[in-house]
Design an enzyme around this catalytic site. Sequence first.
Site, PDB file in Angstrom:
ATOM      1  N   PRO A  92       0.829  -1.218   0.000  1.00  0.00           N
ATOM      2  CA  PRO A  92       0.000   0.000   0.000  1.00  0.00           C
ATOM      3  C   PRO A  92       0.857   1.260   0.000  1.00  0.00           C
ATOM      4  CG  PRO A  92      -0.662  -1.512   1.773  1.00  0.00           C
ATOM      5  CD  PRO A  92       0.633  -2.018   1.233  1.00  0.00           C
ATOM      6  N   GLU A 119       2.005  -7.613   8.499  1.00  0.00           N
ATOM      7  CA  GLU A 119       2.253  -6.163   8.422  1.00  0.00           C
ATOM      8  C   GLU A 119       3.314  -5.841   7.379  1.00  0.00           C
ATOM      9  OE1 GLU A 119      -0.636  -6.136  10.630  1.00  0.00           O
ATOM     10  OE2 GLU A 119       0.228  -4.194  10.134  1.00  0.00           O
ATOM     11  N   ARG A 161      -0.315  -8.929 -20.950  1.00  0.00           N
ATOM     12  CA  ARG A 161      -1.111  -8.599 -22.142  1.00  0.00           C
ATOM     13  C   ARG A 161      -0.355  -7.631 -23.061  1.00  0.00           C
ATOM     14  NH1 ARG A 161      -3.784  -3.752 -21.949  1.00  0.00           N
ATOM     15  NH2 ARG A 161      -5.473  -4.363 -23.338  1.00  0.00           N
ATOM     16  N   ASP A 176      -6.247   1.354 -25.572  1.00  0.00           N
ATOM     17  CA  ASP A 176      -6.486   1.164 -24.142  1.00  0.00           C
ATOM     18  C   ASP A 176      -6.644   2.510 -23.450  1.00  0.00           C
ATOM     19  OD1 ASP A 176      -6.339  -1.521 -23.921  1.00  0.00           O
ATOM     20  OD2 ASP A 176      -4.278  -1.588 -23.207  1.00  0.00           O
TER      21      ASP A 176
END
Length: 250
Positions: A92, A119, A161, A176
């Site tokens: 994160p 953690e 991809r 895209d």
Amino acid sequence: MRLDVVTIFPEYLEPLNVSLVGKARARGQLNVHVHDLRSWTYDRHNTVDDTPYGGGPGMVMKTEPWGDALDSVLADGYETGSRAPALIVPTPSGRPFTQELAVHLSERPWLIFTPARYEGIDRRVVDEYATRMPVYEVSIGDYVLAGGEAAVLVVTEAVARLLPGVLGNAESHRDDSFAPGAMANLLEGPVYTKPPEWRGRDIPDVLLSGHHGKIARWRRDEALKRTTAHRPDLIERCDPQAFDKKDREM
Ligand SMILES: COC(=O)COc1cccc(COC(=O)c2cn[nH]c2)c1
């Protein structure tokens, strides 16, 4: 491209055997190795975590299993001819994973993923391997998962991809969302296919007109509308003139 994933939940990476990534592996465009971190533990409980120095909730993943695992993965890769590894650490607290970063990573020959649980991983592991290779700490979004494995699936699919020959129609990632060019930094607008009428809903006339210039401009306008509504932060990054240049190419 070689991909290695070290994880305490190897079964979480089963989806890498199916669909687009699965086909790329079957075609030999991608070489994926999933490793169980606990293979590098030697105590009765296969311990991979311990309490955090400084106190606080939760557990931290220990250095030794990761160090032994990564040394083993690197040795195997080098022995079989892989070069220029990069470490990808989903977290994160990483920099945002974007299409631009996906393109950059798709040009590298070897990615080693270290999805963490608890953690996180003892900082010294990243510090140690950052002396030998680029380390990309990447966030797939502003939320906290129980582990990085889902992020590995996201990053792997976005990168795979883009590999040459993996997507059927090479064109399709030209338009895209976020792809470079006139639609850069714009969200894709609506798409339609047959039947021409469904539950009283028709197709926008311009898409049936066969006029490619008008169609391209309509698509750009729809993309601008959608981006303004959902991602105004992207608007100032798009090049309003880019489209006119592209339009002239039509
Ligand atoms: C050195 O790196 C680490 O220790 C990683 O630490 C953590 C801690 C908690 C959760 C995770 C898994 O990733 C995410 O939750 C995540 C990634 N993107 N958005 C959410 C990873």
